[in-house]
Design a protein around this motif. Structure first.
Motif, PDB file in Angstrom:
ATOM      1  N   SER A 146      19.013  16.445  22.820  1.00  0.00           N
ATOM      2  CA  SER A 146      19.724  15.279  22.468  1.00  0.00           C
ATOM      3  C   SER A 146      18.685  14.224  22.141  1.00  0.00           C
ATOM      4  CB  SER A 146      20.418  14.692  24.052  1.00  0.00           C
ATOM      5  OG  SER A 146      19.576  14.739  24.864  1.00  0.00           O
ATOM      6  N   ASP A 147      17.374  14.614  22.161  1.00  0.00           N
ATOM      7  CA  ASP A 147      16.217  13.670  22.124  1.00  0.00           C
ATOM      8  C   ASP A 147      16.175  13.209  20.443  1.00  0.00           C
ATOM      9  OD1 ASP A 147      15.270  16.195  21.720  1.00  0.00           O
ATOM     10  OD2 ASP A 147      13.449  15.697  22.460  1.00  0.00           O
ATOM     11  N   ARG A 148      16.894  13.902  19.651  1.00  0.00           N
ATOM     12  CA  ARG A 148      16.795  13.726  18.263  1.00  0.00           C
ATOM     13  C   ARG A 148      18.000  13.708  17.360  1.00  0.00           C
ATOM     14  NH1 ARG A 148      13.390  18.854  18.021  1.00  0.00           N
ATOM     15  NH2 ARG A 148      12.937  18.038  20.239  1.00  0.00           N
ATOM     16  N   LEU A 149      18.162  12.997  16.364  1.00  0.00           N
ATOM     17  CA  LEU A 149      19.258  13.178  15.550  1.00  0.00           C
ATOM     18  C   LEU A 149      19.264  14.746  14.905  1.00  0.00           C
ATOM     19  CD1 LEU A 149      18.810   9.999  13.253  1.00  0.00           C
ATOM     20  CD2 LEU A 149      20.489  10.409  15.238  1.00  0.00           C
ATOM     21  N   MET A 150      20.448  15.146  14.618  1.00  0.00           N
ATOM     22  CA  MET A 150      20.672  16.596  14.452  1.00  0.00           C
ATOM     23  C   MET A 150      20.995  16.778  12.956  1.00  0.00           C
ATOM     24  SD  MET A 150      20.296  17.879  17.389  1.00  0.00           S
ATOM     25  CE  MET A 150      20.638  19.686  16.691  1.00  0.00           C
ATOM     26  N   PHE A 151      20.290  17.840  12.120  1.00  0.00           N
ATOM     27  CA  PHE A 151      20.206  18.090  10.821  1.00  0.00           C
ATOM     28  C   PHE A 151      21.574  18.146  10.417  1.00  0.00           C
ATOM     29  CE2 PHE A 151      19.232  21.472   7.593  1.00  0.00           C
ATOM     30  CZ  PHE A 151      18.232  20.571   6.788  1.00  0.00           C
ATOM     31  N   ARG A 152      22.287  17.530   9.246  1.00  0.00           N
ATOM     32  CA  ARG A 152      21.456  16.781   8.303  1.00  0.00           C
ATOM     33  C   ARG A 152      21.809  15.366   8.111  1.00  0.00           C
ATOM     34  NH1 ARG A 152      23.098  17.814   3.038  1.00  0.00           N
ATOM     35  NH2 ARG A 152      25.309  18.476   3.788  1.00  0.00           N
ATOM     36  N   LEU A 153      21.031  14.562   7.716  1.00  0.00           N
ATOM     37  CA  LEU A 153      21.289  13.120   7.356  1.00  0.00           C
ATOM     38  C   LEU A 153      22.030  13.311   6.045  1.00  0.00           C
ATOM     39  CD1 LEU A 153      21.426  10.045   8.006  1.00  0.00           C
ATOM     40  CD2 LEU A 153      19.001  10.047   6.793  1.00  0.00           C
ATOM     41  N   ALA A 154      23.302  13.592   5.870  1.00  0.00           N
ATOM     42  CA  ALA A 154      23.800  13.822   4.596  1.00  0.00           C
ATOM     43  C   ALA A 154      24.094  12.585   3.738  1.00  0.00           C
ATOM     44  CB  ALA A 154      25.123  14.812   4.732  1.00  0.00           C
ATOM     45  N   TYR A 155      23.557  12.388   2.552  1.00  0.00           N
ATOM     46  CA  TYR A 155      23.933  11.299   1.715  1.00  0.00           C
ATOM     47  C   TYR A 155      24.927  11.824   0.501  1.00  0.00           C
ATOM     48  CZ  TYR A 155      22.943   8.001  -2.295  1.00  0.00           C
ATOM     49  OH  TYR A 155      23.051   7.139  -2.989  1.00  0.00           O
ATOM     50  N   ARG A 156      25.761  10.726   0.104  1.00  0.00           N
ATOM     51  CA  ARG A 156      26.612  10.874  -1.177  1.00  0.00           C
ATOM     52  C   ARG A 156      26.728   9.537  -1.605  1.00  0.00           C
ATOM     53  NH1 ARG A 156      29.998  14.757  -3.169  1.00  0.00           N
ATOM     54  NH2 ARG A 156      29.710  16.232  -1.312  1.00  0.00           N
ATOM     55  N   ASN A 157      26.780   9.627  -3.085  1.00  0.00           N
ATOM     56  CA  ASN A 157      26.820   8.418  -3.764  1.00  0.00           C
ATOM     57  C   ASN A 157      28.370   8.369  -4.445  1.00  0.00           C
ATOM     58  OD1 ASN A 157      26.773   6.130  -5.502  1.00  0.00           O
ATOM     59  ND2 ASN A 157      25.115   6.633  -6.778  1.00  0.00           N
ATOM     60  N   PHE A 158      29.180   7.581  -3.965  1.00  0.00           N
ATOM     61  CA  PHE A 158      30.584   7.437  -4.153  1.00  0.00           C
ATOM     62  C   PHE A 158      30.841   6.366  -5.530  1.00  0.00           C
ATOM     63  CE2 PHE A 158      30.931   8.886  -0.081  1.00  0.00           C
ATOM     64  CZ  PHE A 158      31.874  10.016   0.012  1.00  0.00           C
ATOM     65  N   GLY A 159      29.736   6.065  -5.930  1.00  0.00           N
ATOM     66  CA  GLY A 159      30.016   5.053  -7.063  1.00  0.00           C
ATOM     67  C   GLY A 159      30.091   3.699  -6.579  1.00  0.00           C
ATOM     68  N   ASP A 160      31.144   3.391  -5.827  1.00  0.00           N
ATOM     69  CA  ASP A 160      31.469   2.030  -5.352  1.00  0.00           C
ATOM     70  C   ASP A 160      30.708   1.802  -4.036  1.00  0.00           C
ATOM     71  OD1 ASP A 160      32.908   3.741  -3.823  1.00  0.00           O
ATOM     72  OD2 ASP A 160      34.576   2.231  -3.662  1.00  0.00           O
ATOM     73  N   HIS A 161      30.257   2.947  -3.111  1.00  0.00           N
ATOM     74  CA  HIS A 161      29.437   2.814  -2.199  1.00  0.00           C
ATOM     75  C   HIS A 161      28.554   4.167  -1.868  1.00  0.00           C
ATOM     76  CE1 HIS A 161      32.963   4.858  -0.477  1.00  0.00           C
ATOM     77  NE2 HIS A 161      31.971   5.366   0.448  1.00  0.00           N
ATOM     78  N   GLU A 162      27.358   3.935  -1.128  1.00  0.00           N
ATOM     79  CA  GLU A 162      26.559   4.994  -0.761  1.00  0.00           C
ATOM     80  C   GLU A 162      26.864   5.076   0.706  1.00  0.00           C
ATOM     81  OE1 GLU A 162      22.563   4.704  -2.607  1.00  0.00           O
ATOM     82  OE2 GLU A 162      23.245   2.583  -2.924  1.00  0.00           O
TER      83      GLU A 162
END
Length: 795
Positions: free
Chosen positions: A378-394
């Motif tokens: 619990s001392d870290r964020l868990m894999f992944r930091l998933a990114y997606r570009n929806f066009g009107d927002h990221e």
């Protein structure tokens, strides 16, 4: 020569005898060193690790190298004196309870399960250590899974394309430590924009002084069994816990850095020259470090075919230094004028208050049938930091394990970028009941539905693999879909705390709708017998709604019966898109001597059927994962039903799970009943005492003979006692009729609500015993005491 060093965030002592065995997962612990002092808490510095790859080439095809490769399964073996995970820098506990806990499950709709199959594990690879570090990526036609020291390729139907092979096989003939060691911490990603595979693994971690290496392989095509462009990057300090992410201008890797003596230094983030590596050209890396106040950073990892806006820096996120913050950085890399590269941060992102799970140790996850607890990381964020570009927002989604009441839940976030800076769009802590959930991974499909997978365990449940989700238009902050079990673990890890270290939620690039979740489980109590599972599923409203589709679920998901008895569960179906269709039902994975009958054998999607599993007297005792399959014209889906069979040969307990729906086999006194809600497992439990006050002892008792081969009696109790121990209680005794001695298995207990708790006692095969399960109430108005009992077994 004996040296001490840090291994994957853990102190490990290396002895001379171990230097002859490369890539040991974990060794005996040395004294823990304090973190190096933080002389500039806000500063980020360019690292001396910046520079060109020290070695690169183009490999033969992986399929040809694997034909001559090793399949030994050696790795960083965890020793018997498991030191657990030394905590990275993390915020202090929150002074208030988590304000965004979701304490009830989602609605009746559940993710629609697709393929569900075995990955790398003890059944197909020689396991010598823990944890497995399972993760997987999905390409145009294949799935690649890595565990700590192995690599495998599958088709999307679950067929094996390349059997589990030592990950170092990828660097056969490369030279140096990448070829000669198989040190683990492998990660695989699919570069959607290029249609390539990227695989990493660190090397030379057994060295007492370095240098250390990150080995990186980029496929030359979409075929994961083909050739690779291979690179080796060098580090002065130990680069622990590498996490790879894909961005248009670079492949980014984050590390937790340690000195050779085991002192935590800082987090380090490196950008690798992606465009050069896609052609096999010479490539370099640019690296920056944080202060010692931060560890466990994750970089934004691109999902989907829409790239982020041109020139947008790579976002990186980690836990903050307070219980109401995350920290973030922006990494801009310039490959033409490297002096123009910047790594800015940390900046503070305010979130709902949280307490990292399991206190100062990080280890508190209970398991059924053992006192060994598991590490929450619990001392870290868990894999992944998933990114997606929806066009009107990221959008970015990420999770970590937090305290949720008396258990552990998964805190998840959807962050949205504005000018490259993240803001919290929604957040929640998924903890729908008292079980513990941790080791999560999260991602979004192309319409903004979110899927969350995790491990789930409790004192009455073996660690299992589960997932849930929410639709893009649902109420913010909640996982609105029902919870699905990919597989129920048949056992617990009995000696070591290490579990995970991560799991993996990936999105299929061919439809951008199908999620693939990868995690570990154990089929029977043990240690180095872990398996991994890969399961695919979709959420409604992604893709064409004209396709007819449905889901399959079972309730209850598990039952316990004595050999020769039957268990039932309800198989329900639901239309997830299009129109209803006929669904034929079948079951596989039955134990020997058992039969399965569906009534009816087929349903129209939206309907339900009763599954009866009948065992015979010869059915072996054990826990079995039965796959229930629903086959329709347009799709086939499965659900898992876990059946525990207890032995009755040569004596034994009769109706120990009360699944007869009565107290058959038991002698009763006072107020007793069989109840059909709140059972520990299956449908029924016994209740001694009443929901209205009763007078004196209420009990159920059974006399039995301990069969040959048994040595332990076990049962579960759940007491509701709103009074004090002076007046009311639950207790249980076991009389050995052969010797005339009586022991107290459950001492007098009175708590307002205990939840299900297991008790065990030793028995001698061939002896006759009388077990008496008691609930005592003083008949005082307003504080009725009663106790439920369930799953009385001999093993």
């Amino acid at each position: 020569m004996s040296r001490s060093r840090r291994r994957r965030g853990r102190i490990a002592a290396l002895t001379a005898i171990l230097t002859a065995v490369p890539a040991l997962w974990l060794s005996a612990p040395a004294a823990q060193a304090a973190p190096a002092p933080d002389t500039n808490s806000a500063a980020s510095h360019r690292s001396a690790d910046t520079g060109p790859a020290v070695r690169h080439d183009t490999s033969p095809t992986l399929r040809s190298m694997a034909a001559h490769g090793r399949h030994h399964g050696h790795g960083k073996k965890e020793q018997d004196d498991d030191p657990g995970e030394e905590r990275l820098p993390h915020p202090p506990a929150s002074p208030i309870p988590d304000p965004v806990v979701q304490s009830s499950p989602g609605g009746p709709s559940a993710p629609s399960t697709g393929t569900n199959f075995e990955g790398i594990g003890a059944g197909n690879y020689s396991i010598t250590g823990v944890p497995p570090d399972p993760n997987a990526a999905v390409g145009s036609s294949q799935i690649v899974e890595t565990v700590n020291t192995a690599y495998a390729v599958y088709s999307k139907s679950g067929a094996t394309v390349l059997a589990p092979t030592d990950t170092s096989t990828l660097w056969s003939g490369f030279g140096g430590s990448c070829q000669s060691t198989n040190d683990g911490d492998a990660v695989v990603r699919w570069d959607t924009l290029a249609g390539r595979w990227v695989v990493t693994q660190f090397a030379n971690v057994s060295s007492s002084s370095g240098p250390y290496y990150e080995c990186v392989a980029v496929s030359t095509s979409a075929d994961a069994t083909g050739s690779y462009y291979r690179y080796s990057f060098q580090y002065a300090n130990f680069p622990d816990y590498p996490k790879l992410s894909v961005w248009p201008d670079a492949y980014y890797i984050t590390y937790n850095m340690f000195t050779a003596s085991g002192s935590f230094l800082n987090a380090e983030a490196c950008a690798l020259n992606r465009s050069a590596m896609l052609t096999g050209a010479s490539a370099g890396q640019q690296c920056f470090t944080t202060s010692s106040s931060y560890g466990g950073l994750l970089g934004g990892d691109l999902d989907g075919s829409t790239a982020p806006p041109s020139g947008e820096p790579e976002p990186m996120v980690g836990l903050g230094t307070t219980s109401t913050t995350l920290a973030y950085w922006k990494f801009h890399v310039d490959w033409t004028t490297t002096a123009n590269s910047t790594f800015t941060g940390p900046s503070t992102l305010t979130v709902a208050s949280y307490t990292t799970a399991c206190g100062s140790s990080g280890t508190c996850i209970p398991q059924s049938g053992t006192s060994q607890q598991l590490d929450s990381l619990s001392d870290r964020l868990m894999f992944r930091l998933a990114y997606r570009n929806f066009g009107d927002h990221e959008s970015l989604v990420v999770n970590h394990a937090v305290t949720a009441g008396s258990s552990v839940g998964v805190r998840w976030y959807e962050l949205r970028l504005s000018g490259g800076n993240p803001t919290v769009y929604q957040q929640g802590t998924y903890a729908p009941d008292s079980a513990y959930r941790w080791m999560g991974s999260i991602a979004e499909d192309k319409v903004g539905n979110i899927a969350l997978g995790y491990s789930q365990s409790s004192s009455s449940v073996h660690p299992s693999i589960r997932y849930t989700g929410r639709l893009a238009g649902d109420t913010l902050g909640s996982m609105t879909q029902g919870e699905v079990t990919a597989i129920t673990g048949g056992g617990s890890q009995t000696t070591y705390s290490r579990w995970g270290d991560y799991s993996s939620m990936a999105v299929d690039p061919t439809d951008d709708c199908t999620f693939w979740y990868t995690n570990e489980y154990i089929p029977a109590n043990g240690n180095f017998n872990w398996h991994t599972r890969l399961a695919s599923f979709t959420l409604p409203n992604c893709g064409s709604t004209s396709t007819n589709d449905f889901s399959v679920a079972v309730s209850p998901a598990s039952s316990s019966v004595a050999a020769g008895s039957s268990a039932t569960t309800t198989v329900s179906t639901a239309v997830t898109s299009g129109s209803a269709q006929s669904v034929s039902l079948s079951a596989s994975g039955l134990p020997s001597g058992a039969t399965a009958i569906f009534n009816p054998a087929s349903v129209t999607a939206g309907g339900s059927s009763t599954l009866t599993v009948a065992t015979s007297a010869s059915t072996p005792a054990g826990t079995y994962n039965i796959t229930v399959t629903g086959a329709g014209a347009s799709a086939t889906h499965t659900a898992t039903y876990t059946l525990t069979v207890t032995s009755t040969s040569g004596g034994g307990i009769t109706n120990g799970g009360f699944e007869a729906g009565s107290l058959t086999g038991w002698t009763t006194a006072g107020t007793t009943a069989v109840v059909s809600s709140g059972a520990h497992s299956g449908t029924y439990a016994a209740r001694a005492g009443g929901t209205s006050p009763t007078n004196g002892d209420s009990s159920i008792a059974q006399t039995f003979t301990a069969p040959s081969g048994t040595s332990t009696l076990g049962f579960y109790y759940n007491v509701t006692c709103p009074d004090t121990l002076t007046y009311d209680w639950a207790t249980a005794t076991l009389k050995d009729n052969t010797t005339g001695t009586t022991s107290t298995v459950l001492a007098k207990t009175c708590v307002s609500s205990s939840g299900w708790v297991q008790k065990t006692a030793s028995v001698t095969a061939g002896h006759s015993y009388t077990l008496t399960l008691i609930s005592h109430d003083d008949n005082y108005t307003g504080d009725a005491t009663y106790t439920r009992y369930d799953d009385v077994t001999l093993s």
